[in-house]
Design a protein around this motif. Structure first.
Motif: not given
Length: 256
Positions: A178-179, A218-219, A228-230, A239-240
């Motif tokens: 989902f993410f 997400i990570q 990769s995400p859409e 943040p990382s």
């Protein structure tokens, strides 16, 4: 699918910032197999695969002083105490890190111990029902806390949550892929301490998953599915990135 995901999690080498002396926290990202008895068919999103593992999330109690009502992972802060004591010849300062239940030293093993202990306290999953496969990159939260996420699989034999209602209002699960999908994703670009940053938001049924929780998910999804995400997650400083580059001041280096 689950075996390949766990293999990728176990082989990942997370990046740590060893220069920081700021508040620390550790969280557990629990995964459940799609056949797990606590994953309900009605929770499966039409846009995800029925063979996809779920990630377990909690809604923080409205009784809490910070982040009340927000979606999060089980876990907690390692609190810094400075103890002063005196002998005949010397004054001593002893610095220790502890969680709610005992002493914590500044090492990865005890970060994990804190996450496991808090998971059992908050939602009743004993460590005997968890297999820990690895960690993700550390991240820095908006209140300048260094967060270490650990990923674990909940045994299929575990079938009943025990919520600590003073800390947790609700438990739910979401398919991990989902993410990666744009359908229920939105974002907001902000300047935080003069550094460009993208806040990600997901809406799953009635729940809004955002901020650091969304960034960690997400990570994990990118690593788990090796894709990769859409949506674009490359804008600004994540943040990382902050955790890897943070120099100990309230300012941050620009992303290279």
């Amino acid at each position: 699918m689950l075996g390949k995901i766990l293999e990728r999690v176990a082989s990942y080498q997370p990046l740590y910032n060893t220069r920081l002396n700021i508040p620390r926290a550790s969280v557990l990202v629990p995964l459940l197999s799609p056949q797990h008895p606590l994953v309900k068919t009605s929770e499966l999103s039409p846009s995800t695969s029925s063979s996809c593992p779920h990630v377990l999330l909690t809604v923080r109690s409205s009784l809490l002083n910070s982040h009340a009502g927000e979606v999060s992972f089980p876990g907690g802060k390692l609190i810094l105490f400075i103890l002063l004591f005196q002998t005949k010849q010397f004054n001593w300062i002893l610095i220790i890190y502890i969680s709610n239940l005992g002493k914590r030293e500044k090492d990865d093993t005890n970060d994990l111990e804190a996450a496991l202990r808090e998971t059992e306290e908050e939602i009743g999953i004993p460590r005997s029902k968890l297999n820990v496969y690895g960690a993700l990159d550390q991240a820095i939260s908006k209140n300048l806390t260094l967060v270490t996420p650990f990923v674990a699989l909940v045994h299929d034999s575990f079938n009943e949550f025990v919520m600590n209602e003073s800390e947790v209002a609700e438990i739910f699960t979401v398919p991990l892929d989902f993410f990666l999908k744009a359908e229920h994703h939105s974002n907001q670009d902000i300047l935080w301490n003069q550094v460009p940053h993208r806040l990600h938001n997901f809406t799953y049924n009635k729940h809004v998953i955002w901020g650091l929780t969304a960034a960690i998910l997400i990570q994990l999804a990118k690593q788990a599915f090796n894709q990769s995400p859409e949506f674009d997650d490359t804008y600004g400083v994540s943040p990382s990135d902050l955790a890897k580059n943070f120099d100990g001041q309230i300012r941050f280096p620009q992303k290279m």
